[in-house]
Design a protein around this motif. Structure first.
Motif, PDB file in Angstrom:
ATOM      1  N   ASN A  76       0.840  -1.393  -0.004  1.00  0.00           N
ATOM      2  CA  ASN A  76       0.087   0.063   0.249  1.00  0.00           C
ATOM      3  C   ASN A  76       0.875   1.362   0.065  1.00  0.00           C
ATOM      4  O   ASN A  76       0.390   2.276  -0.728  1.00  0.00           O
ATOM      5  CB  ASN A  76      -1.007   0.001   1.298  1.00  0.00           C
ATOM      6  CG  ASN A  76      -1.999  -1.194   1.106  1.00  0.00           C
ATOM      7  OD1 ASN A  76      -2.343  -1.647  -0.064  1.00  0.00           O
ATOM      8  ND2 ASN A  76      -2.336  -1.599   2.377  1.00  0.00           N
ATOM      9  N   LEU A  77       2.055   1.094   0.624  1.00  0.00           N
ATOM     10  CA  LEU A  77       2.925   2.323   0.584  1.00  0.00           C
ATOM     11  C   LEU A  77       3.419   2.638  -0.741  1.00  0.00           C
ATOM     12  O   LEU A  77       3.466   3.887  -1.237  1.00  0.00           O
ATOM     13  CB  LEU A  77       4.059   1.930   1.689  1.00  0.00           C
ATOM     14  CG  LEU A  77       5.231   3.209   1.672  1.00  0.00           C
ATOM     15  CD1 LEU A  77       4.780   4.452   2.558  1.00  0.00           C
ATOM     16  CD2 LEU A  77       6.271   2.634   2.499  1.00  0.00           C
ATOM     17  N   MET A  78       3.836   1.758  -1.295  1.00  0.00           N
ATOM     18  CA  MET A  78       4.474   1.952  -2.628  1.00  0.00           C
ATOM     19  C   MET A  78       2.994   2.588  -3.637  1.00  0.00           C
ATOM     20  O   MET A  78       3.460   3.356  -4.443  1.00  0.00           O
ATOM     21  CB  MET A  78       4.780   0.519  -3.432  1.00  0.00           C
ATOM     22  CG  MET A  78       5.979  -0.296  -2.662  1.00  0.00           C
ATOM     23  SD  MET A  78       7.450   0.673  -2.605  1.00  0.00           S
ATOM     24  CE  MET A  78       8.199  -0.360  -1.427  1.00  0.00           C
ATOM     25  N   LYS A  79       2.239   1.954  -3.307  1.00  0.00           N
ATOM     26  CA  LYS A  79       1.040   2.397  -4.467  1.00  0.00           C
ATOM     27  C   LYS A  79       0.535   3.991  -3.994  1.00  0.00           C
ATOM     28  O   LYS A  79       0.369   4.764  -5.009  1.00  0.00           O
ATOM     29  CB  LYS A  79      -0.313   1.617  -4.196  1.00  0.00           C
ATOM     30  CG  LYS A  79      -0.217   0.362  -4.763  1.00  0.00           C
ATOM     31  CD  LYS A  79      -1.454  -0.751  -4.697  1.00  0.00           C
ATOM     32  CE  LYS A  79      -1.363  -1.826  -5.248  1.00  0.00           C
ATOM     33  NZ  LYS A  79      -2.694  -2.749  -5.136  1.00  0.00           N
ATOM     34  N   ARG A  80       0.687   4.074  -2.783  1.00  0.00           N
ATOM     35  CA  ARG A  80       0.405   5.548  -2.340  1.00  0.00           C
ATOM     36  C   ARG A  80       1.480   6.608  -2.848  1.00  0.00           C
ATOM     37  O   ARG A  80       1.104   7.747  -3.234  1.00  0.00           O
ATOM     38  CB  ARG A  80       0.414   5.591  -0.739  1.00  0.00           C
ATOM     39  CG  ARG A  80       0.024   7.006  -0.275  1.00  0.00           C
ATOM     40  CD  ARG A  80      -0.390   6.955   1.107  1.00  0.00           C
ATOM     41  NE  ARG A  80       0.764   6.496   1.894  1.00  0.00           N
ATOM     42  CZ  ARG A  80       1.876   7.065   2.394  1.00  0.00           C
ATOM     43  NH1 ARG A  80       2.030   8.512   2.210  1.00  0.00           N
ATOM     44  NH2 ARG A  80       2.826   6.584   2.937  1.00  0.00           N
ATOM     45  N   LEU A  81       2.555   6.239  -2.669  1.00  0.00           N
ATOM     46  CA  LEU A  81       3.796   6.815  -3.087  1.00  0.00           C
ATOM     47  C   LEU A  81       3.700   7.164  -4.626  1.00  0.00           C
ATOM     48  O   LEU A  81       3.788   8.479  -5.121  1.00  0.00           O
ATOM     49  CB  LEU A  81       5.152   6.303  -2.798  1.00  0.00           C
ATOM     50  CG  LEU A  81       5.567   6.226  -1.294  1.00  0.00           C
ATOM     51  CD1 LEU A  81       6.769   5.404  -1.273  1.00  0.00           C
ATOM     52  CD2 LEU A  81       5.650   7.624  -0.732  1.00  0.00           C
ATOM     53  N   ALA A  82       3.292   6.300  -5.407  1.00  0.00           N
ATOM     54  CA  ALA A  82       3.139   6.354  -6.882  1.00  0.00           C
ATOM     55  C   ALA A  82       2.063   7.437  -6.961  1.00  0.00           C
ATOM     56  O   ALA A  82       2.287   8.184  -8.073  1.00  0.00           O
ATOM     57  CB  ALA A  82       2.948   5.181  -7.604  1.00  0.00           C
ATOM     58  N   ALA A  83       0.985   7.137  -6.535  1.00  0.00           N
ATOM     59  CA  ALA A  83      -0.251   7.909  -6.926  1.00  0.00           C
ATOM     60  C   ALA A  83       0.016   9.351  -6.325  1.00  0.00           C
ATOM     61  O   ALA A  83      -0.756  10.377  -6.992  1.00  0.00           O
ATOM     62  CB  ALA A  83      -1.333   7.604  -5.876  1.00  0.00           C
TER      63      ALA A  83
END
Length: 413
Positions: A168-175
């Protein structure tokens, strides 16, 4: 954005990375995949200026890492979670990094909260578990609130809750519009996390495409069909009927049938018309792991051999495991024990490269025991007879260039 152009790294005669060209764009999680020894760690080290390219260049936002002003606030990286002074506490480790980069002290408390290490912030890092060390490394990468982030095996040692948190952290950073570049060997996790893939093998680019395109280019959907194990004659009957109806059938190692070229209703009709009872009829879309294995099976440097003890084990009962029991030949149509079948409808991948076939090695005859008498010398030709011409020696197969066959041992990381 990270951009590599002609990126090459050699160690003497050994080539770790050869002519890589790719872009890692912001706003997406880009997975970086490849077998052990393929050059992933060397590539990431060159991105971060830890290794100097032999040829080509790699830039971050148009500039090499070493030319970025206050690079720690623009690029965050987790390369080696163990690169921590064991005598320092988690808080003091992050504080020293923050002071070197001119980052406020308050940011240390923020990232400790983000990674869940507030409760052990004052403990020395030498007592941390592998998962806690990974969390501390991720905290260090986030410390400067950078726009570009590189992670090498970020979920290594984490429990399921921690893996979900990293995902979830990776996805949030990319978002948030950041550039996120993640190297991992966990295909199931990459399938859930990554939007784009860059795949290398033996230091060369194999694929640069979205996850969906990668799976489509290296696999094809099929139907999985199973009939009762006690009716082998009907299995052969169904196979012949499906082939006659225009399908392609491959046996799977567990005894099921892999059918392509026919829709599920048509398969059901064929089975009904030939009075064959089905235990399973299910659609199957290849996973990222299967597509990855099919793509990279020719670029694996470290492959296990068969266990020599297998011959001492009793054969498997009929109908269990691979047809024929241990040591049985791979089902027809499969490329080998570690391979996958070439499926009808599979699209050729423009990045796939043919690997040179290894020259067959002549088997050396076993040497007789020392206690046996030596064989008699060959008979000599009669006097005056012309001597026999020496037997021609087989020409040795040309070897590949040393820099493409020898691997850098350091790059096995």
């Amino acid at each position: 954005m990270i951009e590599a152009v002609g990126l090459t790294k050699r160690y003497g005669a050994k080539t770790a990375v050869h002519n890589l060209n790719f872009r890692v764009r912001p706003g997406a999680v880009t997975g970086f995949l490849g077998p052990n020894g393929s050059g992933k760690s060397t590539t990431m080290r060159m991105i971060l200026g830890l290794d100097t390219p032999t040829a080509g260049r790699v830039t971050i936002g148009g500039r090499p890492y070493r030319e970025l002003p206050n690079a720690a606030r623009q690029v965050g990286a987790l390369i080696d979670a163990k690169a921590v002074h064991g005598g320092r506490s988690a808080y003091n480790h992050l504080l020293s990094l923050a002071q070197l980069a001119g980052i406020p002290r308050s940011r240390v408390d923020e990232v400790l909260g983000v990674v869940g290490l507030h409760g052990v912030a004052k403990q020395r890092s030498r007592g941390f578990s592998l998962g806690m060390g990974q969390r501390l490394g991720i905290a260090a990468a986030l410390l400067g609130d950078p726009q570009v982030l590189l992670f090498d095996e970020p979920v290594n040692g984490l429990d399921p809750e921690g893996i979900l948190w990293v995902r979830n952290l990776m996805k949030r950073l990319a978002a948030e519009g950041r550039t996120v570049f993640v190297s991992s060997h966990l295909m199931s996790e990459m399938a859930l996390t990554a939007d784009h893939l860059i795949v290398i093998g033996r230091g060369q680019l194999l694929a640069d495409m979205s996850v969906q395109d990668f799976i489509a280019a290296n696999s094809a959907g099929f139907a999985r069909v199973r009939i009762p194990d006690t009716e082998p004659e009907k299995r052969e009957k169904l196979t012949a009927a499906l082939v006659e109806a225009g399908g392609q059938v491959l046996p799977e190692p567990d005894g099921a049938l892999r059918v392509t070229g026919l829709e599920l209703p048509r398969i059901s009709d064929v089975a009904h018309d030939h009075d064959v009872r089905l235990w399973e009829l299910s659609p199957h879309q290849a996973s990222l792991e299967e597509a990855y294995m099919r793509m990279t099976q020719g670029a694996v440097d470290y492959r296990s051999t068969h266990d020599a003890r297998a011959g001492f084990q009793p054969p498997a009962a009929p109908g269990h495991g691979m047809p024929g029991g241990p040591g049985a030949p791979v089902p027809q149509g499969w490329s080998g024990p570690a391979g996958y079948p070439v499926l009808p409808g599979e699209q050729p991948n423009p990045y796939a490269q043919q690997q040179p076939a290894a020259a067959p090695q002549a088997q050396q005859a076993p040497r007789p025991p020392q206690h046996l008498a030596a064989p008699a010398a060959p008979p000599q030709p009669p006097a005056g007879a012309p001597a026999a011409a020496p037997a021609p020696t087989a020409p040795s197969a040309p070897s590949a260039p040393a820099d493409l066959t020898k691997r850098d041992t350091e790059d096995a990381r």
